[in-house]
Design an enzyme around this catalytic site. Structure first.
Site, short mmCIF file in Angstrom:
data_model
loop_
_atom_site.label_atom_id
_atom_site.label_comp_id
_atom_site.label_asym_id
_atom_site.label_seq_id
_atom_site.Cartn_x
_atom_site.Cartn_y
_atom_site.Cartn_z
N ARG A 1 43.40 -4.37 165.00
CA ARG A 1 43.89 -3.01 165.24
C ARG A 1 44.87 -2.96 166.42
O ARG A 1 45.94 -2.34 166.33
CB ARG A 1 42.72 -2.05 165.47
CG ARG A 1 43.15 -0.57 165.53
CD ARG A 1 41.94 0.35 165.61
NE ARG A 1 41.07 0.17 164.47
CZ ARG A 1 41.27 0.73 163.28
NH1 ARG A 1 42.33 1.50 163.09
NH2 ARG A 1 40.43 0.52 162.29
N HIS B 1 52.65 -11.80 146.59
CA HIS B 1 51.36 -12.48 146.38
C HIS B 1 51.54 -13.48 145.25
O HIS B 1 52.13 -13.16 144.21
CB HIS B 1 50.28 -11.46 146.01
CG HIS B 1 48.94 -12.08 145.80
ND1 HIS B 1 48.16 -12.51 146.85
CD2 HIS B 1 48.24 -12.36 144.66
CE1 HIS B 1 47.04 -13.04 146.36
NE2 HIS B 1 47.06 -12.95 145.04
N ASN C 1 54.91 -6.84 150.13
CA ASN C 1 54.23 -8.12 150.23
C ASN C 1 54.43 -8.89 148.93
O ASN C 1 54.50 -8.30 147.86
CB ASN C 1 52.73 -7.92 150.48
CG ASN C 1 51.99 -9.24 150.62
OD1 ASN C 1 52.37 -10.10 151.41
ND2 ASN C 1 50.92 -9.40 149.86
N GLY D 1 57.73 -20.11 156.75
CA GLY D 1 58.79 -19.17 156.42
C GLY D 1 59.60 -19.51 155.19
O GLY D 1 60.81 -19.25 155.15
N THR D 2 58.96 -20.07 154.14
CA THR D 2 59.72 -20.37 152.93
C THR D 2 60.23 -19.12 152.24
O THR D 2 61.36 -19.08 151.75
CB THR D 2 58.88 -21.21 151.95
OG1 THR D 2 57.63 -20.55 151.71
CG2 THR D 2 58.62 -22.60 152.49
N ASN D 3 59.42 -18.07 152.22
CA ASN D 3 59.88 -16.81 151.61
C ASN D 3 60.94 -16.14 152.49
O ASN D 3 61.86 -15.50 151.98
CB ASN D 3 58.71 -15.87 151.36
CG ASN D 3 57.94 -16.24 150.10
OD1 ASN D 3 58.54 -16.55 149.07
ND2 ASN D 3 56.63 -16.22 150.17
N LEU E 1 46.55 -6.21 158.40
CA LEU E 1 47.03 -5.09 159.22
C LEU E 1 46.15 -3.87 158.99
O LEU E 1 45.72 -3.60 157.87
CB LEU E 1 48.48 -4.77 158.85
CG LEU E 1 49.48 -5.91 159.11
CD1 LEU E 1 50.82 -5.59 158.48
CD2 LEU E 1 49.64 -6.14 160.61
N MET F 1 49.62 -13.94 157.91
CA MET F 1 48.24 -14.32 157.62
C MET F 1 47.19 -13.43 158.28
O MET F 1 46.06 -13.86 158.51
CB MET F 1 48.01 -15.78 158.05
CG MET F 1 48.91 -16.77 157.34
SD MET F 1 48.80 -16.68 155.54
CE MET F 1 47.14 -17.29 155.30
#
EC number: 2.1.2.2
Length: 211
Positions: A68, A111, A109, A13-15, A95, A92
């Site tokens: 799903r 990246h 998101n 959870g660094t972000n 979806l 990770m």
């Protein structure tokens, strides 16, 4: 009305911490971190959420037979929490289209590369930085984009470049990209969304000036 934000996590959870810190500084304008949802029990990101007073939830991937059915459970959880914006922060799992249908142009998101370089299937974590170094590029960075059905394929919101240095290892580059790019542009993109300043025209995301 404040936008309610859910952050989807799988690990450290660094972000997420960058978003928590931005909120504490008053930089998530018109936004509230309302929930952290982890794809596994015991993720350290849930401890970060608890320390910040943010409710944490687990929708464990291993509890479902496929992506799903997990996605359907996530959508149900997010709707029950009245979420306006979904942020993927080290989440990770792929979806399925049910999530995009439920939150069109409302999933962000981050990246760790300058999309369209080093992105898509197989490019995650250290693999991204290994690929950048192996290719010999001089500049890398990070991208915040809206999520669509294609991995890393949605419209780009913000990008920030980071120079590659001689002697960089994948680990050193990963850390610098986080510190200099990811942790800067992710909170900024979230704030722009919550302020209603983003509009999507095809592949182009336009940022409106403040009134």
């Amino acid at each position: 009305m404040q936008k309610r934000i859910a952050v989807l996590v799988s690990g450290g959870g660094t972000n997420l911490q960058a978003l928590i810190d931005a909120q504490s500084r008053g930089e998530l304008k018109n936004g509230l971190l309302a929930a952290v949802v982890s794809s596994r029990e015991g993720a350290f990101a849930l401890e970060r959420a608890a320390a910040a007073g943010i409710p944490g939830y687990v929708v464990a991937r291993r509890s479902f037979p496929d992506n799903r059915s997990m996605t359907a459970a996530l959508v149900s959880q997010l709707r029950a929490l009245d979420i306006d914006l979904v942020v993927l922060a080290g989440f990770m799992h792929i979806l399925t289209e049910e999530m995009v249908a439920a939150y069109p142009n409302a999933i962000l998101n981050v990246h760790p590369a300058l999309i369209p370089s080093f992105c898509g299937a197989g490019y995650y974590g250290l693999h991204v930085h290994e690929a950048a170094l192996a290719y010999g590029v001089k500049v890398t960075g990070a991208t915040v984009h809206f999520v669509n059905e294609e991995p890393d394929g949605g419209p780009i919101v913000l990008q920030k470049a980071v120079d590659i240095r001689e002697g960089d290892t994948p680990e050193a580059l990963q850390r610098r990209v986080m510190e200099e790019a990811e942790w800067v542009i992710l909170p900024k993109a979230v704030s722009l969304f919550c302020e209603g300043r983003l509009s999507v025209d095809g592949r182009t995301v336009k940022v409106k000036n403040k009134d």
